[in-house]
Design a protein around this motif. Structure first.
Motif: not given
Length: 440
Positions: A120, A141, A145, A302, A306
């Motif tokens: 990511s 990231c 998350g 991305f 992600f």
């Protein structure tokens, strides 16, 4: 066996009766599993296949999607037909399944957490070259998350995943159209022909087995329940949802193979294996089509990475919470689809503990080379999971554990047995290719 129900409930306690017919507005878990299963590494593998062989292996990519449809459908059918979770089914096969899953989910989660954060971070660093380092982007990231999955239930999670899938869809289709594919060659690529290269059979099997296939296929049944679908009355809806999921996956795969065939194969341009191959493609796109196209691609890169990160953070943590509940000596209602649908799993300490495990310990690997022996064990466990999933589903869905009406038919048995054989071959190859002499 736990009782099944045709009237699932959400966390609010409001009954959700099955619809009389399946419609597009019910689609959801399939989009989640498609988004999670297709990571940056899958797109690179498809790009390299297109780069090396042109359109020759297009048929293999399509078959790969059909294989995944059969596996996800089987997982979803188990949850809906029996009212029990997949881990509860595994547990009924013997303690060896518990041992395998426990080792797998700990080791695999540790290494995957670092890989997902790094994947990511790569496009973000390329989009903002004067900004943070790759490690900093990776940590950010991971933390985003963690916070997102921790504080949101499935309904919000699904909406965000759907939005990101929309970004992925637009970008991949745009690229496929932009490179102006040769439609005649693409149609010819649907004929099952092996390339005239060394190890072409194994390379072809790898493409069939590798696209969109991870532990998230097992998580599909949990997402089906989290959506509020818990009884056989939802079977048609689940099957439509699953087909849409892998039709979407097919679009991603075919689009990237077209890009590889037209942009890379015709120009004899090589790209790196692994996630960094997408950065190589970004540079090629910039030189051929300009900065805007390259930036748009990085945004899609991305979104791809992600969605895999937050999808695993949610889905595998949901499975881990079920695993813990089963180990603690469940009552009749703790390992059922209705329990998952209630939302209590997502608020449990086990779910959140696994979220923390996926996020913080792997950050150590961002600051050093991944431990050699750990990576080998990770590779072996990862290769072993897919044959484990396919063959245990064959076992469960042909036994008295499943109501007779919903047991496997000839087509399901053929697809699942074929998938099991395919993944056994790929597992043996993966284990064989490991540098064992350096392990000891």
């Amino acid at each position: 066996m736990a009782e099944t129900t045709d009237t699932p409930t959400h966390a609010t306690g409001t009954p959700v009766p099955p619809p009389r017919r399946s419609t597009w507005r019910h689609i959801g878990p399939g989009i989640v599993v498609a988004a999670t299963g297709v990571g940056a590494g899958d797109l690179v593998a498809t790009l390299i296949a297109g780069s090396n062989f042109g359109y020759t292996l297009l048929w293999a990519a399509v078959i790969g999607c059909l294989v995944k449809i059969s596996l996800a459908e089987a997982a979803g059918r188990w949850h809906l037909a029996t009212g029990r979770t997949l881990f509860d089914g595994w547990h009924s096969l013997g303690r060896w399944t518990t041992v395998f899953f426990a080792v797998y989910v700990v080791v695999w989660g540790f290494v995957y957490g670092a890989a997902a954060m790094a994947s990511s971070a790569l496009p973000l660093q390329a989009l903002f070259p004067d900004g943070w380092s790759l490690r900093t982007w990776g940590i950010v990231c991971g933390l985003v998350g963690l916070v997102f999955v921790w504080f949101n239930r499935y309904a919000v999670f699904e909406k965000v995943m759907t939005l990101l899938v929309g970004v992925m869809f637009v970008v991949t289709v745009y690229l496929a159209v932009r490179v102006t594919p040769n439609l005649g060659d693409a149609v010819a690529g649907l004929l099952p022909v092996l390339p005239d290269e060394k190890d072409s059979v194994l390379n072809t099997l790898g493409l069939i087995g590798g696209v969109g296939g991870t532990i998230t296929l097992a998580a599909y049944g949990y997402w089906v329940n989290a959506k509020g679908w818990t009884g056989p009355g939802w079977m048609k809806v689940m099957r439509l949802d699953n087909r849409v999921a892998y039709a979407t996956t097919g679009v991603f795969v075919v689009a990237m193979l077209l890009v590889g065939a037209e942009l890379l194969h015709s120009s004899q341009i090589a790209i790196s294996t692994g996630d960094r191959g997408l950065l190589d493609l970004s540079r090629v796109l910039e030189s051929e089509y300009g900065t805007v196209t390259a930036k748009l691609f990085l945004i899609g890169f991305f979104a791809t990475s992600f969605t895999s990160l937050i999808g695993v953070w949610h889905g595998v943590s949901l499975m881990f919470a079920d695993f813990v509940a089963r180990l603690r000596g469940p009552s009749a209602d703790t390992t059922t689809g209705a329990e998952v649908a209630s939302g209590r799993r997502e608020r449990s300490w086990a779910f959140r503990a696994h979220l923390l495990w996926l996020t913080f310990p792997p950050m150590v690997l961002l600051f050093q080379d991944q431990p050699f022996r750990l990576v080998i064990v990770y590779g072996v466990l990862g290769a072993a999971f897919m044959p484990f999933l396919a063959l245990t589903l064959v076992w469960l869905l042909n036994s008295s554990r499943t109501p007779r009406e919903w047991r496997n038919g000839p087509l399901s048995n053929t697809m699942l047995a074929g998938a099991g054989l395919l993944f056994v071959v790929l597992c043996v190859k993966q284990v064989w290719d490991q540098p064992w002499s350096e392990f000891f």
